[in-house]
Design a protein around this motif. Structure first.
Motif, PDB file in Angstrom:
ATOM      1  N   PRO A  20      -5.322  -6.350  -7.202  1.00 52.63           N
ATOM      2  CA  PRO A  20      -6.517  -7.174  -7.487  1.00 52.63           C
ATOM      3  C   PRO A  20      -6.346  -8.250  -8.142  1.00 52.63           C
ATOM      4  O   PRO A  20      -5.068  -8.599  -8.389  1.00 52.63           O
ATOM      5  N   ALA A  21      -7.611  -9.094  -7.936  1.00 55.27           N
ATOM      6  CA  ALA A  21      -7.305 -10.302  -8.826  1.00 55.27           C
ATOM      7  C   ALA A  21      -7.024 -10.285 -10.499  1.00 55.27           C
ATOM      8  O   ALA A  21      -7.539  -9.172 -10.913  1.00 55.27           O
ATOM      9  N   PRO A 207     -14.413 -13.102  -0.345  1.00 55.98           N
ATOM     10  CA  PRO A 207     -14.124 -12.547  -1.688  1.00 55.98           C
ATOM     11  C   PRO A 207     -15.223 -11.908  -2.330  1.00 55.98           C
ATOM     12  O   PRO A 207     -14.900 -11.135  -3.421  1.00 55.98           O
ATOM     13  N   ASN A 208     -16.334 -11.659  -1.735  1.00 59.52           N
ATOM     14  CA  ASN A 208     -17.292 -10.820  -2.294  1.00 59.52           C
ATOM     15  C   ASN A 208     -17.803  -9.423  -1.755  1.00 59.52           C
ATOM     16  O   ASN A 208     -18.312  -8.764  -2.634  1.00 59.52           O
ATOM     17  N   TYR A 209     -17.138  -9.111  -0.621  1.00 62.91           N
ATOM     18  CA  TYR A 209     -17.595  -7.850  -0.054  1.00 62.91           C
ATOM     19  C   TYR A 209     -16.158  -7.109   0.297  1.00 62.91           C
ATOM     20  O   TYR A 209     -15.289  -7.592   0.867  1.00 62.91           O
ATOM     21  N   GLU A 210     -15.964  -5.720  -0.300  1.00 60.59           N
ATOM     22  CA  GLU A 210     -14.921  -5.015   0.256  1.00 60.59           C
ATOM     23  C   GLU A 210     -14.887  -4.397   1.470  1.00 60.59           C
ATOM     24  O   GLU A 210     -15.406  -3.556   1.735  1.00 60.59           O
ATOM     25  N   PRO A 211     -14.006  -4.931   2.226  1.00 63.22           N
ATOM     26  CA  PRO A 211     -13.570  -4.075   3.450  1.00 63.22           C
ATOM     27  C   PRO A 211     -12.900  -2.942   3.423  1.00 63.22           C
ATOM     28  O   PRO A 211     -12.210  -2.554   2.499  1.00 63.22           O
ATOM     29  N   ILE A 212     -13.803  -1.849   4.180  1.00 65.07           N
ATOM     30  CA  ILE A 212     -12.787  -0.578   4.394  1.00 65.07           C
ATOM     31  C   ILE A 212     -12.348  -0.472   5.801  1.00 65.07           C
ATOM     32  O   ILE A 212     -12.957  -0.476   6.552  1.00 65.07           O
ATOM     33  N   VAL A 213     -10.953  -0.807   5.668  1.00 63.83           N
ATOM     34  CA  VAL A 213     -10.369  -0.948   7.133  1.00 63.83           C
ATOM     35  C   VAL A 213      -9.896   0.589   7.696  1.00 63.83           C
ATOM     36  O   VAL A 213      -9.544   1.413   7.202  1.00 63.83           O
ATOM     37  N   THR A 214     -10.484   0.768   9.053  1.00 65.57           N
ATOM     38  CA  THR A 214      -9.857   1.745   9.825  1.00 65.57           C
ATOM     39  C   THR A 214      -8.654   1.415  10.546  1.00 65.57           C
ATOM     40  O   THR A 214      -8.936   0.580  11.504  1.00 65.57           O
ATOM     41  N   ILE A 246       1.641  -0.695  11.939  1.00 62.39           N
ATOM     42  CA  ILE A 246       1.081  -0.504  10.637  1.00 62.39           C
ATOM     43  C   ILE A 246       1.681  -1.521   9.570  1.00 62.39           C
ATOM     44  O   ILE A 246       0.912  -2.166   9.089  1.00 62.39           O
ATOM     45  N   THR A 247       3.094  -1.464   9.656  1.00 65.41           N
ATOM     46  CA  THR A 247       3.744  -2.663   8.895  1.00 65.41           C
ATOM     47  C   THR A 247       3.297  -3.923   8.928  1.00 65.41           C
ATOM     48  O   THR A 247       3.009  -4.772   7.971  1.00 65.41           O
ATOM     49  N   THR A 248       3.033  -4.675  10.319  1.00 67.37           N
ATOM     50  CA  THR A 248       2.500  -5.930  10.446  1.00 67.37           C
ATOM     51  C   THR A 248       1.230  -6.148  10.066  1.00 67.37           C
ATOM     52  O   THR A 248       0.655  -6.945   9.118  1.00 67.37           O
ATOM     53  N   VAL A 249       0.340  -5.013  10.078  1.00 68.06           N
ATOM     54  CA  VAL A 249      -1.132  -5.173   9.874  1.00 68.06           C
ATOM     55  C   VAL A 249      -1.154  -5.157   8.135  1.00 68.06           C
ATOM     56  O   VAL A 249      -1.860  -5.835   7.479  1.00 68.06           O
ATOM     57  N   VAL A 250      -0.522  -4.243   7.501  1.00 67.55           N
ATOM     58  CA  VAL A 250      -0.711  -3.906   6.165  1.00 67.55           C
ATOM     59  C   VAL A 250      -0.055  -5.168   5.343  1.00 67.55           C
ATOM     60  O   VAL A 250      -0.623  -5.820   4.409  1.00 67.55           O
ATOM     61  N   ARG A 251       1.019  -5.724   5.855  1.00 61.18           N
ATOM     62  CA  ARG A 251       1.684  -7.044   5.119  1.00 61.18           C
ATOM     63  C   ARG A 251       0.942  -8.004   5.244  1.00 61.18           C
ATOM     64  O   ARG A 251       0.624  -9.053   4.435  1.00 61.18           O
ATOM     65  N   ARG A 252       0.003  -8.178   6.256  1.00 59.79           N
ATOM     66  CA  ARG A 252      -0.950  -9.414   6.464  1.00 59.79           C
ATOM     67  C   ARG A 252      -2.110  -9.374   5.734  1.00 59.79           C
ATOM     68  O   ARG A 252      -2.390 -10.349   5.249  1.00 59.79           O
ATOM     69  N   TYR A 253      -2.646  -8.263   5.471  1.00 63.58           N
ATOM     70  CA  TYR A 253      -3.879  -7.885   5.223  1.00 63.58           C
ATOM     71  C   TYR A 253      -4.062  -7.407   3.620  1.00 63.58           C
ATOM     72  O   TYR A 253      -5.054  -7.225   3.032  1.00 63.58           O
ATOM     73  N   ALA A 254      -2.856  -6.994   2.991  1.00 66.29           N
ATOM     74  CA  ALA A 254      -2.952  -6.232   1.745  1.00 66.29           C
ATOM     75  C   ALA A 254      -3.572  -7.002   0.649  1.00 66.29           C
ATOM     76  O   ALA A 254      -4.076  -6.474  -0.135  1.00 66.29           O
ATOM     77  N   PRO A 255      -3.382  -8.430   0.577  1.00 69.41           N
ATOM     78  CA  PRO A 255      -4.095  -9.220  -0.219  1.00 69.41           C
ATOM     79  C   PRO A 255      -5.674  -9.107  -0.219  1.00 69.41           C
ATOM     80  O   PRO A 255      -6.202  -9.194  -1.417  1.00 69.41           O
ATOM     81  N   TYR A 256      -6.179  -8.668   0.988  1.00 65.18           N
ATOM     82  CA  TYR A 256      -7.589  -8.338   1.128  1.00 65.18           C
ATOM     83  C   TYR A 256      -8.160  -6.947   1.055  1.00 65.18           C
ATOM     84  O   TYR A 256      -9.371  -6.791   0.762  1.00 65.18           O
ATOM     85  N   ILE A 257      -7.385  -6.176   1.263  1.00 64.77           N
ATOM     86  CA  ILE A 257      -7.623  -4.604   1.636  1.00 64.77           C
ATOM     87  C   ILE A 257      -7.068  -3.758   0.492  1.00 64.77           C
ATOM     88  O   ILE A 257      -5.896  -3.862   0.104  1.00 64.77           O
TER      89      ILE A 257
END
Length: 547
Positions: A20-21, A207-214, A246-257
């Motif tokens: 988190p921030a 930054p304002n809305y939490e995505p729930i990624v499937t 899985i690794t590529t997606v998570v590493r790319r988007y973990a800052p936001y997800i």
């Protein structure tokens, strides 16, 4: 100079620290020339000075404007505590509506006092709720009607800016299933090592809305790549291709997800099991297992995926794939089988969907709770990530009240408040924007029509978020499909509300002075009427809010 500024802005947008921030007392306003106005406290003495952006080939530098340097009487809210290394740890810098945190290291030169940006510390500050409680499902970013390949960047109500503007109006905190902006395997890597990030990159960093990624697939999740088209290519265990995805997606988007849902409605695999009542065979993948894919095998697979996510994002919160209902197969066969195969520690949140009438929920939800207790997972948070009703009276597949725009507005409260009252910490409405076509069995489930018109349910949803959320506690006072349904809501601010509906009468409690039906006026407005404690209210199936 302009090129270096553009590079810095790119770095700000891409070199992001993990969620988190950090908390921060105040923000520094950054102008378009990237000049900084600094308050720095050194050895208990506060100072103020300006810093001019002065990049060169060696990095991103700011030079102190010595003429502006002065001691001040008291430290400002955003004053930076400085140690002997003179590093400026800026916890919040606001630039073009987005907040950043980063560190400037003291790097003096012969011609002045410079600070160099440590680009590895750049982080975008997220303003999302720590525990979201309400959301919308199936968001048609860049959609086309009829559906088409590519991104529709012209129709206003399919564009992220317009959708997020509506989210703010509605009080939506989180969103799930982003269609063309999804991270589903076939969306982001339809062919081996051919990645498509454009839509997701424009949506997920908001930054304002939490995505729930499937992850994986919309319904028939497995470790099988989307480019596999033969039965003998089906993979029940994570292989090289799935691990890479899985690794590529998570590493790319973990800052936001923060929340990762591992598939969706995986109980659809029972279509291959002749011993059960088959689910819908729609949208079966090209590659199918010749011997089926049992709940136990799914559990093993899901635990493998969760382990990879946690390896790449230790702060990840793993969400059980949304269960496609509360029927006996889900609660007595699928969920126990998944836990038997993969255990119960790989996921953090229980997740289910509910679309039948609100009346059945009063019976099915307690049975579900009993199943969770038997399985030893009742202590986990429970989310209802899909629920909703159509406003089209000709569509009677899941509900037939009879259906109407007014009943849909009433169901916003009946479904969501019920879920909270039975212990769910999150409820997500399906859906935000309706689908078109009389042949669609999901037509007009949205808060907005397929043509972009606001429906009564939109105003009801907004009323709910304005009056009830965030809530501290929701008490189920009475839940009876053939009688009184009453819920007492205590908001985070300590305000008390009641929502009541059903058959019979209800005596208005002490402290209540106003009431209103959740179905809005024709113009979308609500006319509150006076109420007094002790007054007897005749109930109908349309909920009434008391405050």
């Amino acid at each position: 100079m302009k090129k270096r500024m553009l590079i810095l802005i790119f770095v700000l947008m891409t070199m992001i620290a993990s969620y988190p921030a950090h908390s921060c007392p105040g923000c520094i306003a950054v102008e378009t020339d990237l000049k900084l106005s600094i308050c720095a406290e050194y050895k208990g003495v506060p100072y103020s000075f300006g810093m001019n952006y002065a990049p060169d080939s060696g990095g991103f530098y700011w030079k102190a404007d010595i003429a502006s340097f002065r001691q001040i009487e008291s430290a400002a809210e955003n004053c930076i505590h400085v140690e002997d290394d003179f590093a400026l740890k800026i916890c919040c810098a606001a630039y073009q509506g987005v907040n950043y945190t980063f560190t400037l290291n003291y790097s003096p030169r012969a011609d002045g006092h410079y600070w160099k940006a440590d680009t590895s510390t750049f982080s975008r500050t997220l303003n999302r709720p720590s525990t979201p409680q309400i959301g919308a499902n199936f968001i048609r970013f860049y959609w086309s009607e009829p559906p088409a390949d590519g991104l529709n960047k012209t129709e206003p109500y399919y564009q992220p800016d317009e959708i997020f503007r509506r989210f703010a109006d509605l009080g939506i905190q989180t969103f799930r299933q982003f269609v063309k902006a999804d991270l589903l395997w076939n969306v982001v890597e339809p062919k081996d090592n051919q990645w498509n990030w454009e839509a997701a990159d424009s949506v997920l960093p908001n930054p304002n809305y939490e995505p729930i990624v499937t992850l994986m697939a919309m319904q028939y999740s497995s470790a099988t790549p989307p480019w596999a088209v033969k039965t003998d290519k089906f993979q029940k265990h994570v292989g090289t291709e799935a691990r890479d995805y899985i690794t590529t997606v998570v590493r790319r988007y973990a800052p936001y997800i923060k929340y990762w849902e591992l598939g969706n409605e995986m109980d659809h695999w029972r279509v291959l099991d002749e011993s059960t009542i088959p689910a819908s065979a729609d949208k079966l993948p090209a590659s199918l297992p010749s011997d089926g894919f049992s709940p136990q095998e799914q559990g093993v697979f899901l635990a493998e995926v969760a382990a990879i996510i946690r390896q790449n994002d230790p702060d990840a919160v793993i969400v059980l794939p949304g269960m496609g209902g509360l029927d006996d197969y889900l609660t007595e066969t699928w969920l126990p089988g998944v836990i038997e195969g993969g255990g119960k520690d790989w996921f953090d949140i229980v997740n289910y969907h509910y679309y039948p009438g609100w009346e059945q929920y009063t019976i099915l939800r307690p049975k579900f709770q009993a199943a969770l207790e038997r399985l030893g997972i009742a202590n986990k948070p429970i989310w209802m990530t899909e629920t909703g009703t159509t406003s089209d009276p000709t569509l009677t597949l899941r509900t037939n009240y009879p259906n109407s725009p007014q009943e849909q507005a009433a169901d916003v409260f009946r479904r969501i408040i019920q879920a909270y009252g039975f212990g769910d910490s999150m409820a997500i409405w399906h859906c935000y924007l309706s689908s078109e076509g009389f042949e669609s069995t999901w037509r007009e489930y949205g808060l907005i029509s397929a043509q972009g018109e606001i429906k009564p349910s939109y105003y009801a949803f907004r009323l709910l978020t304005q009056e009830m959320l965030p809530f501290k506690q929701i008490e189920r006072l009475s839940s009876d499909a053939r009688g009184i349904n009453a819920y007492r809501i205590t908001t985070a601010a300590g305000q008390v509300r009641y929502v009541v509906w059903g058959k019979g009468s209800y005596t208005i409690p002490t402290g209540i002075t106003q009431r209103v039906s959740v179905v809005p006026n024709a113009d979308g407005a609500y006319t509150w009427q006076s109420a007094r404690s002790g007054e007897v209210l005749a109930l109908t199936t349309t909920p009434v809010v008391l405050k």
